[in-house]
Design an enzyme around this catalytic site. Structure first.
Site, PDB file in Angstrom:
ATOM      1  N   TRP A   1       0.856  -1.189   0.000  1.00 45.05           N
ATOM      2  CA  TRP A   1       0.000   0.000   0.000  1.00 45.05           C
ATOM      3  C   TRP A   1       0.896   1.244   0.000  1.00 45.05           C
ATOM      4  CZ3 TRP A   1      -2.079   2.583   4.903  1.00 45.05           C
ATOM      5  CH2 TRP A   1      -3.076   3.526   4.595  1.00 45.05           C
TER       6      TRP A   1
ATOM      7  N   ASP B   1      -1.794  -6.323   8.719  1.00 46.52           N
ATOM      8  CA  ASP B   1      -2.708  -5.275   8.278  1.00 46.52           C
ATOM      9  C   ASP B   1      -3.885  -5.964   7.593  1.00 46.52           C
ATOM     10  OD1 ASP B   1      -4.029  -3.086   7.305  1.00 46.52           O
ATOM     11  OD2 ASP B   1      -2.304  -2.194   6.295  1.00 46.52           O
TER      12      ASP B   1
ATOM     13  N   ALA C   1      -7.217  -5.200   5.936  1.00 47.89           N
ATOM     14  CA  ALA C   1      -8.095  -4.143   5.412  1.00 47.89           C
ATOM     15  C   ALA C   1      -9.197  -4.686   4.512  1.00 47.89           C
ATOM     16  CB  ALA C   1      -7.265  -3.107   4.657  1.00 47.89           C
TER      17      ALA C   1
ATOM     18  N   LYS D   1     -13.907  -1.326   3.889  1.00 47.03           N
ATOM     19  CA  LYS D   1     -14.360  -2.051   2.700  1.00 47.03           C
ATOM     20  C   LYS D   1     -15.417  -3.089   3.053  1.00 47.03           C
ATOM     21  CE  LYS D   1     -10.513  -0.067   1.811  1.00 47.03           C
ATOM     22  NZ  LYS D   1      -9.747   0.758   0.985  1.00 47.03           N
TER      23      LYS D   1
HETATM   24  C1  LMR Z   1      -6.452   2.116  -1.270  1.00 48.10           C
HETATM   25  O1  LMR Z   1      -5.405   1.481  -1.149  1.00 48.10           O
HETATM   26  O2  LMR Z   1      -6.817   2.623  -2.347  1.00 48.10           O
HETATM   27  C2  LMR Z   1      -7.349   2.281  -0.074  1.00 48.10           C
HETATM   28  O3  LMR Z   1      -6.836   1.585   0.995  1.00 48.10           O
HETATM   29  C3  LMR Z   1      -7.692   3.691   0.237  1.00 48.10           C
HETATM   30  C4  LMR Z   1      -6.583   4.447   0.888  1.00 48.10           C
HETATM   31  O4  LMR Z   1      -6.785   4.993   1.970  1.00 48.10           O
HETATM   32  O5  LMR Z   1      -5.487   4.531   0.316  1.00 48.10           O
END
Ligand code: LMR
Length: 393
Positions: free
Chosen positions: A127, A208, A210, A243
């Site tokens: 990320w 993590d 998510a 999400k």
């Molecule tokens: C993403 O990776 O697009 C999402 O997790 C939103 C974010 O906060 O970056």
């Protein structure tokens, strides 16, 4: 005094959101930020959330402060969802946070309290906000290999070779499921090998989570985390409800430390104190929605059905896109998309091709080819596949 203020480094995801919003073209396609969209391109409030909110509005009598950790019912419900009873409650210290992002930040700050020179190992593809968040908390992010050179599979040997060098007290950040951005997850065997490596080296995992529910299902997606929690003395967790409950803007997250029973109170105190310093009390509404859903059998069933629909639609988008790309490009290099998991895959495209997709076709994906599979539908998939074939020609 602010004339010397440096310009902020804009996060690539946020920059792309802004560029997309400013693009006046009709028919532009947003495959950037990780948001689920239905076949009509909407991100509706989930029915289970609507019902929980109606119940809360009808019954809530006060909005006075709770504790710094947030609502106990929410924290307990999240413990159940994440850990499924894999460890006793007496080992789990948790606090609410404004979204999963703040949970990552709070965990990094927790680590810094005990080791201000700690290295946090992050997968080479990750990320885009992981490294900046960790650095902003004063720690050192360091990459380990993750995706293989062909972009299709896990570079298992590379990953374990890099992590063989971790030191006791280092922290290894792992994506619980639906790896962002590759869509490549660890197998049951990889998790077992990871647990053994962490046990051997004394490094601490930081999971993590998510996208729980977007990979193979709510429980299967937490299998790796549960295995680590049952096997190791210390596990750190950052979880998001953005999400899987569609609560993006409500900012619902949990920072959790699974530790030996004797240390639970100390960890709970430290996490609460970090909340106090950074934002005091975590937001309540979204967490209350989550606990209302998870603690009501009928409502939980509604939520599970909706989440399962989202999960299967994303998997279907993957299948259809992989077939369309095969047909349009005559190549098999995109086949892996079909078997990867969750919202994202990294399409094997050059930066110039990604830019061409944006400039000439109004298709927005991240600079490295990260594409939101949950943002596609039956109309946009052929448009994307044809545009990719064109920019590759
Ligand atoms: C993403 O990776 O697009 C999402 O997790 C939103 C974010 O906060 O970056």
């Amino acid at each position: 005094m602010f004339e010397i203020l440096p310009d902020p480094k804009l996060d690539g995801i946020i920059a792309l959101m802004q560029a997309f919003a400013a693009d006046p073209r009709m028919g532009k396609i947003d495959l950037g930020v990780g948001v689920y969209r239905d076949e009509a391109g909407r991100t509706p409030v989930m029915q289970a959330v609507k019902q929980a909110e109606a119940h809360i509005v009808a019954t809530q009598e006060s909005k006075t402060y709770l504790s710094l950790a947030g609502d106990t019912a929410f924290l307990d419900a999240m413990e159940g969802l994440l850990l499924g009873g894999a460890v006793p409650h007496a080992r789990v210290a948790a606090v609410g946070t404004p979204g999963g992002t703040a949970a990552v930040r709070q965990i990094a700050e927790l680590v810094r309290l005990v080791r201000d020179d700690a290295t946090i190992w992050i997968s080479a593809q990750t990320w885009p906000n992981h490294a900046p968040l960790i650095a902003a908390a004063g720690l050192k992010p360091r990459p380990y290999r993750y995706q293989d050179a062909a972009g299709a599979m896990l570079d298992r040997d590379g990953m374990f070779a890099d992590l063989a060098g971790v030191a006791p007290g280092d922290v290894v950040l792992l994506h619980g499921c639906c790896h962002n951005p590759t869509g490549i997850d660890l197998s049951v065997q990889d998790w077992a090998e990871m647990a053994a490596l962490l046990d051997r080296t004394g490094a601490v995992p930081f999971v993590d989570m998510a996208y729980q529910g977007f990979g193979e299902g709510v429980n299967a997606d937490a299998g790796g985390l549960r295995h680590l929690a049952a096997r190791l003395p210390e596990v750190l967790v950052a979880a998001s409800c953005s999400k899987n409950f569609g609560l993006y803007r409500e900012r619902v997250g949990v920072a959790m430390a699974i530790v030996p029973e004797a240390h639970k109170a100390r960890l709970a105190g430290a996490l609460a104190s970090l909340n106090r310093q950074n934002f005091a009390f975590p937001p309540d509404h979204g967490g209350r929605v989550v606990s209302t859903i998870l603690n009501d059998t009928a409502l939980k069933h509604v939520w599970q059905t909706e989440l399962e629909d989202m999960r299967t639609r994303v998997a279907q988008n993957r299948r259809i896109l992989a077939a369309a790309l095969r047909a349009e490009t005559g190549a098999s290099r995109f086949d892996a998309i079909e078997h990867q998991q969750g919202m994202f895959s990294l399409l094997p495209l050059t930066g110039a091709q990604v830019e061409c997709l944006r400039a000439d076709h109004g298709i927005y994906m991240l600079w490295d080819g990260r594409t939101n599979m949950a943002g596609l539908n039956s109309q946009t998939i052929p448009v994307l596949a044809q545009a990719i074939a064109k920019v590759m020609a």
